[in-house]
Structures are given as structure tokens and as C-alpha cells.
Design an enzyme around this catalytic site. Structure first.
Site, mmCIF file in Angstrom:
data_model
loop_
_atom_site.group_PDB
_atom_site.id
_atom_site.type_symbol
_atom_site.label_atom_id
_atom_site.label_comp_id
_atom_site.label_asym_id
_atom_site.label_seq_id
_atom_site.Cartn_x
_atom_site.Cartn_y
_atom_site.Cartn_z
ATOM 1 N N HIS A 1 9.219 2.033 -1.950
ATOM 2 C CA HIS A 1 8.513 1.176 -2.892
ATOM 3 C C HIS A 1 9.329 1.040 -4.170
ATOM 4 C CE1 HIS A 1 4.251 1.706 -1.010
ATOM 5 N NE2 HIS A 1 5.155 1.323 -0.136
ATOM 6 N N GLU B 1 8.476 1.414 -7.267
ATOM 7 C CA GLU B 1 8.255 2.521 -8.200
ATOM 8 C C GLU B 1 9.107 3.729 -7.812
ATOM 9 O OE1 GLU B 1 4.081 0.692 -7.409
ATOM 10 O OE2 GLU B 1 6.001 0.856 -6.371
ATOM 11 N N CYS C 1 0.616 2.317 -5.123
ATOM 12 C CA CYS C 1 -0.137 2.996 -4.062
ATOM 13 C C CYS C 1 -0.340 4.453 -4.480
ATOM 14 C CB CYS C 1 0.612 2.911 -2.739
ATOM 15 S SG CYS C 1 2.098 3.956 -2.661
ATOM 16 N N CYS D 1 2.976 6.505 -4.739
ATOM 17 C CA CYS D 1 3.703 6.168 -5.962
ATOM 18 C C CYS D 1 2.980 6.710 -7.191
ATOM 19 C CB CYS D 1 3.902 4.660 -6.072
ATOM 20 S SG CYS D 1 5.108 4.024 -4.884
#
Length: 158
Positions: free
Chosen positions: A78, A80, A106, A109
Site C-alpha cells: 500500500h 502508506e 486500511c 496501514c
């Protein structure tokens, strides 16, 4: 002369530019870590360096390598995560920083953001993960939704 964007608008716009580098065909997400109005690191979603990108049309078309599990691509990191890893790779602490991201983080993260010492998250868009909001609430993270060029603080309560 054009109106200057606020700092938050400026960094969200940069996050959108970062998202254009995403290699995942399903969703393009960008993240920017900022402290004292200075960019510390950026990240976008995609495969780790040196690893093949997701196939055209998304990971569901990747039958030979099977990068889909439970409806999620397992090939890509991801945005992040990539931003936090970029900061770590160059030796930059994220304590007290703000993360700007083009999508709600999410729960995985969120846990990484909390442990990295990020103090504020500003995101635009959504992601169907209420548990991430629960984690932010429990950690007393400052969380803002960026909408219509303004910030709306999420009242997470205690």
C-alpha cells in the site's frame, strides 16, 4: 493571479500526483509524509522493487502467479507502507509527522502509521475498513477527511 492553496490542499495535491506512479491497475493511491511543511517521504501502491508489477487488468488476471487471496492483491504494497519504508530506508524518523493519503488507510496501514509515530492523518476518499478507524480512535490519532478543499475532523471519541 491564482489563489494559493492551503498547506493541506498543497500536500493532498502532491499525494494525488504521487498516486499517478502506482503500478496497481485496480486502485491508484498516493501518500506523503510531512513534518514542518517539508516532505519527508512519499509512497504509492505497487509491487516491491525488483518484483514484477501487477498484470494489466488487475491481479485477478494473474492466474500463473496467483497474486489474489481472499479478494485482495497480495503482490502490491500500500502507498502508506511504501512511504513509511521509504522514510526508514533513508533514515528519516516520522515521529510527529502528518501523513496525507488519497484513500482511507486500511487497518494494517493504520497499525504501521501508529507505530511509526505519525501524529496526524489526512485522507481523501474511502476504504471499507471500519477497524482502521477503531484503531485510530484507540490510539487517539488526529484524523481528518479532506473533502471539498477543506478538512473535516473525524470525531473519534475515546
Amino acid at each position: 493571479m491564482h489563489a494559493r492553496p492551503s498547506w493541506d490542499s498543497y500536500f493532498i495535491q502532491i499525494a494525488h500526483l504521487v498516486a499517478t506512479r502506482a503500478t496497481c491497475p485496480r486502485r491508484s493511491v498516493g501518500a506523503v509524509i510531512v513534518r514542518d511543511k517539508r516532505i519527508l517521504a512519499t509512497g504509492y501502491n505497487g509491487a516491491p522493487r525488483g518484483i514484477a508489477h501487477c498484470p494489466p487488468g488487475g491481479p485477478e488476471n494473474d492466474a500463473p502467479t496467483g497474486c489474489m487471496r481472499a479478494g485482495h492483491c497480495i503482490r502490491a504494497l500500500h502507498a502508506e507502507q511504501n512511504a513509511l519504508l521509504q522514510a526508514a530506508m533513508i533514515g528519516v524518523a516520522c515521529e510527529g509527522a502528518t501523513m496525507y493519503v488519497t484513500c482511507q488507510p486500511c487497518n494494517t496501514c493504520a497499525k504501521m502509521i501508529i507505530n511509526a509515530g505519525i501524529s496526524r492523518v489526512i485522507y481523501e476518499g474511502d476504504y471499507p475498513d471500519e477497524f482502521s478507524i477503531d484503531l485510530f480512535r484507540e490510539s487517539q490519532m488526529e484524523v481528518y477527511l479532506y473533502r471539498d478543499q477543506r478538512l473535516e475532523r473525524l470525531e473519534l471519541g475515546a
